[in-house]
Write a protein that holds these residues in place. Structure first.
Motif, PDB file in Angstrom:
ATOM      1  N   GLY A   1     -61.875  37.319 -13.865  1.00 31.95           N
ATOM      2  CA  GLY A   1     -60.769  38.255 -13.683  1.00 31.95           C
ATOM      3  C   GLY A   1     -61.091  39.376 -12.722  1.00 31.95           C
ATOM      4  O   GLY A   1     -60.309  39.702 -11.828  1.00 31.95           O
ATOM      5  N   ARG A   2     -62.289  39.967 -12.847  1.00 34.64           N
ATOM      6  CA  ARG A   2     -62.638  41.131 -12.031  1.00 34.64           C
ATOM      7  C   ARG A   2     -63.044  40.747 -10.615  1.00 34.64           C
ATOM      8  O   ARG A   2     -62.703  41.435  -9.650  1.00 34.64           O
ATOM      9  N   VAL A   3     -63.760  39.626 -10.473  1.00 37.03           N
ATOM     10  CA  VAL A   3     -64.251  39.231  -9.155  1.00 37.03           C
ATOM     11  C   VAL A   3     -63.178  38.512  -8.346  1.00 37.03           C
ATOM     12  O   VAL A   3     -63.081  38.663  -7.127  1.00 37.03           O
ATOM     13  N   VAL A   4     -62.324  37.714  -9.025  1.00 36.01           N
ATOM     14  CA  VAL A   4     -61.348  36.890  -8.296  1.00 36.01           C
ATOM     15  C   VAL A   4     -59.922  37.378  -8.581  1.00 36.01           C
ATOM     16  O   VAL A   4     -59.338  38.145  -7.801  1.00 36.01           O
TER      17      VAL A   4
ATOM     18  N   LEU B   1     -54.876  34.245 -11.790  1.00 33.05           N
ATOM     19  CA  LEU B   1     -55.398  32.878 -11.694  1.00 33.05           C
ATOM     20  C   LEU B   1     -56.234  32.539 -12.931  1.00 33.05           C
ATOM     21  O   LEU B   1     -56.201  31.405 -13.428  1.00 33.05           O
ATOM     22  N   THR B   2     -56.953  33.527 -13.449  1.00 36.64           N
ATOM     23  CA  THR B   2     -57.767  33.308 -14.654  1.00 36.64           C
ATOM     24  C   THR B   2     -56.893  32.924 -15.842  1.00 36.64           C
ATOM     25  O   THR B   2     -57.192  31.977 -16.580  1.00 36.64           O
ATOM     26  N   SER B   3     -55.786  33.659 -16.036  1.00 35.52           N
ATOM     27  CA  SER B   3     -54.904  33.376 -17.170  1.00 35.52           C
ATOM     28  C   SER B   3     -54.233  32.023 -17.036  1.00 35.52           C
ATOM     29  O   SER B   3     -54.064  31.291 -18.016  1.00 35.52           O
ATOM     30  N   LEU B   4     -53.856  31.635 -15.814  1.00 38.45           N
ATOM     31  CA  LEU B   4     -53.194  30.338 -15.602  1.00 38.45           C
ATOM     32  C   LEU B   4     -54.169  29.178 -15.863  1.00 38.45           C
ATOM     33  O   LEU B   4     -53.828  28.191 -16.516  1.00 38.45           O
TER      34      LEU B   4
ATOM     35  N   ASP C   1     -54.529  35.826  -0.574  1.00 43.34           N
ATOM     36  CA  ASP C   1     -54.678  36.646  -1.781  1.00 43.34           C
ATOM     37  C   ASP C   1     -56.094  36.544  -2.347  1.00 43.34           C
ATOM     38  O   ASP C   1     -56.598  37.482  -2.979  1.00 43.34           O
ATOM     39  N   VAL C   2     -56.694  35.388  -2.104  1.00 43.80           N
ATOM     40  CA  VAL C   2     -58.066  35.137  -2.575  1.00 43.80           C
ATOM     41  C   VAL C   2     -58.854  34.531  -1.427  1.00 43.80           C
ATOM     42  O   VAL C   2     -58.333  33.653  -0.707  1.00 43.80           O
TER      43      VAL C   2
ATOM     44  N   TYR D   1     -67.119  29.384 -12.013  1.00 49.80           N
ATOM     45  CA  TYR D   1     -66.946  30.100 -13.281  1.00 49.80           C
ATOM     46  C   TYR D   1     -66.096  29.300 -14.258  1.00 49.80           C
ATOM     47  O   TYR D   1     -66.345  29.305 -15.473  1.00 49.80           O
ATOM     48  N   LEU D   2     -65.097  28.591 -13.722  1.00 50.39           N
ATOM     49  CA  LEU D   2     -64.234  27.783 -14.588  1.00 50.39           C
ATOM     50  C   LEU D   2     -65.045  26.668 -15.248  1.00 50.39           C
ATOM     51  O   LEU D   2     -64.857  26.353 -16.425  1.00 50.39           O
TER      52      LEU D   2
END
Length: 575
Positions: free
Chosen positions: A147-150, A154-157, A265-266, A277-278
């Motif tokens: 969440g903080r780095v990317v 996207l993390t929640s999705l 965006d990323v 990370y995923l």
């Protein structure tokens, strides 16, 4: 058991967990460094910068390797210590239990508990702890880094399928626990049957029962196989389902993250780090299944181990025991007895007494309670108060160890350990006196036969003394009892495999050499009891006659009939 162990060794687990957390933290920095290198190469490539980052990655990898050794040393090493200490504790506990416990529990099941079940508990304290900490810490920290780095969006999705992984793990955990319990029960049954069959293999062969025994073994083996396959099917379905939902997370990451990279965006480096990370986040969710699997197995096995721990000896020890130095008198007073958990009365209102130096003969019909009398004297089974007295003290006020230190017991079944003849005679002794062993072997009329063996007293007798004849085993067990030099010696029909002349010779020699010792002789050969100070005759648990040989012959009762019959049989055999 586990609580007491953790109170003593909690710091080792704490150190191991702390080191494990550092390993996980280091692991989280590697994807971020890789992402930064990718973004750097895309803008203004600098070989020195790349070399520095590679050196950092190598350094982190080396540090992780060292730290992984340390957490394994602390956590897995401590779990091995638990296994060692618990196995010793359980073995000591088994030795403290009364004989009745082993009458009701088969050795194969106890062996399975001390091996298979204990190993499952150790796994729960090793891999179970590691996976629990690793999964929970990695899950929280990976989500924070993603969440903080990317991107939090996207993390929640990408994390949408992950709760489903947890639910699957919880559901299958219950199934695994239930089926693992079934596997353990079937394994115990198979172990019991195998141990019993191997021990009695000579009986199997002598009855030509190979096919029947193999059929019964195959039946139990197949039941064990079915239980194991039932567990394997659950595990086989569980892990592919976990992989499926983990793959869906990567699909969502590509589906939503790809356009975000295109739009700017990323960055590409951040997206690569995100996918790393995923993958790390998928592992804790999958590890949850492993954790539940290992812990559920450990729980199931721990319950079985606690059955031993919670078992209480049937013979209760006195809180303030009376200590006796020698056995001077023994009195049975109106003893009526049945074994725990049974309805049949083995002894009915039996009363008699004897003093130091007496020779007592116990005879009677089969199943009349002859052996029970001496087993109760040795406190192998519980007996109510006011029934048996030693030196006018109720045996319930004397500790079992104290009584057994004064009684040498030669049982009906001659059991020898797989060791040398000498060590079997001097069983459980720290220092072995060879001359003493030879002396008692001579008294037991077995010395000459031992000397004829290839290695004499150093001959290893094999499991349960299988290399010796029945008579040799019985006489070695007599020598073992004599070696202890106890006050009271019990011969529980222990010379059935030797000829009557040898039996009479042994009993006469012992009587002549040890007048100060008390002897209880249970036998079916009445001739050896002619010089006994007291003979008691039992029938269906009742004491129907007692007295010296001449007195019983004068009564012309059961003893007299049995004695005359044996004399006639001896005369016929000698003709």
């Amino acid at each position: 058991m586990i609580k007491q162990f953790l109170r003593k060794y909690w710091y080792r687990y704490a150190l191991g967990i702390l080191v494990l957390i550092f390993v996980d933290l280091f692991q989280l920095f590697i994807p971020r460094i890789v992402g930064q290198v990718v973004d750097h190469l895309k803008t203004q490539p600098n070989l020195d910068y790349v070399s520095t980052m590679v050196a950092w990655i190598v350094g982190i990898a080396i540090g992780m390797a060292i730290l992984r050794f340390l957490w394994r040393f602390f956590i897995i090493g401590t779990s091995r210590r638990f296994e060692y200490m618990t196995r010793n504790f359980l073995f000591e506990k088994l030795l403290s239990l009364s004989t009745g416990y082993f009458d009701q529990n088969r050795s194969g099941d106890l062996m399975a508990k001390l091996t298979n079940d204990l190993q499952a508990v150790r796994m729960a304290l090793a891999q179970g702890v590691v996976l629990s900490v690793d999964a929970s810490f990695m899950a929280v920290m990976t989500i924070l880094f993603m969440g903080r780095v990317v991107s939090w969006r996207l993390t929640s999705l990408a994390s949408i399928p992950l709760p489903a992984l947890a639910l699957i793990a919880l559901f299958f955990g219950k199934l695994i626990h239930k089926r693992f319990m079934s596997v353990q029960r079937q394994y115990s049954s198979l172990s019991e049957w195998t141990e019993e069959t191997i021990s009695g293999v000579r009986i199997v062969k002598s009855f030509a029962a190979n096919d029947k025994i193999h059929y019964l073994f195959n039946k139990r083996s197949f039941q064990n196989y079915e239980a194991a396959m039932s567990l394997a099917k659950v595990a086989s379905l569980f892990f592919p389902l976990m992989m499926l939902f983990a793959s869906i997370s990567h699909v969502l990451a590509l589906g939503f993250g790809g356009p975000m990279v295109i739009k700017g965006d990323v960055t590409l480096g951040e997206f690569i780090a995100f996918n790393s990370y995923l993958g790390m986040l998928t592992w804790p969710m999958m590890a949850l299944g492993w954790v539940l699997n290992v812990i559920q197995r450990g729980r199931a096995s721990y319950k079985r181990l606690m059955e031993i721990v919670q078992e209480k000896p049937q013979v209760e020890e006195p809180e303030a025991p009376v200590e006796i130095k020698e056995i001077n008198t023994v009195e049975y007073k109106n003893l009526t007895y049945r074994y725990p958990g049974t309805d049949r009365w083995v002894l009915k209102n039996v009363s008699f007494s004897f003093s130091r130096g007496d020779m007592i003969g116990i005879v009677g019909t089969v199943g009349s309670g002859k052996s029970t009398i001496v087993k109760l004297l040795a406190k192998l089974y519980p007996v109510e108060r006011g029934k048996i007295f030693i030196n006018r003290v109720d045996i319930n006020d004397i500790s079992s160890v104290n009584i057994r230190q004064l009684i040498a017991f030669v049982p009906q079944e001659s059991f020898l350990f797989s060791d040398s003849v000498l060590k079997n005679i001097a069983f459980a002794q720290k220092d072995i006196d060879f001359k003493k062993a030879v002396h008692y072997a001579e008294l037991a009329s077995v010395h000459d036969e031992i000397e004829s063996f290839d290695h004499g007293y150093d001959t290893v007798v094999g499991e349960r003394g299988v290399t010796l004849s029945g008579g040799q085993k019985q006489r070695v067990t007599i020598a073992r009892a004599l070696y202890m030099e106890k006050d009271l010696i019990v011969f529980d029909d222990c010379l059935s495999a030797v000829d009557p002349e040898t039996e009479e010779k042994i009993i006469t020699a012992l009587r002549e050499n040890y007048r100060e010792k008390t002897m209880i002789v249970i036998t079916h050969r009445l001739k050896v009891l002619k010089d006994a100070d007291l003979i008691i005759v039992l029938d269906d648990g009742k004491l129907i006659e007692k007295g010296r040989h001449e007195e019983l012959m004068a009564l012309n009762g059961m003893y007299a009939r049995m004695f005359r019959k044996q004399m006639i049989e001896e005369e016929l055999e000698s003709e």
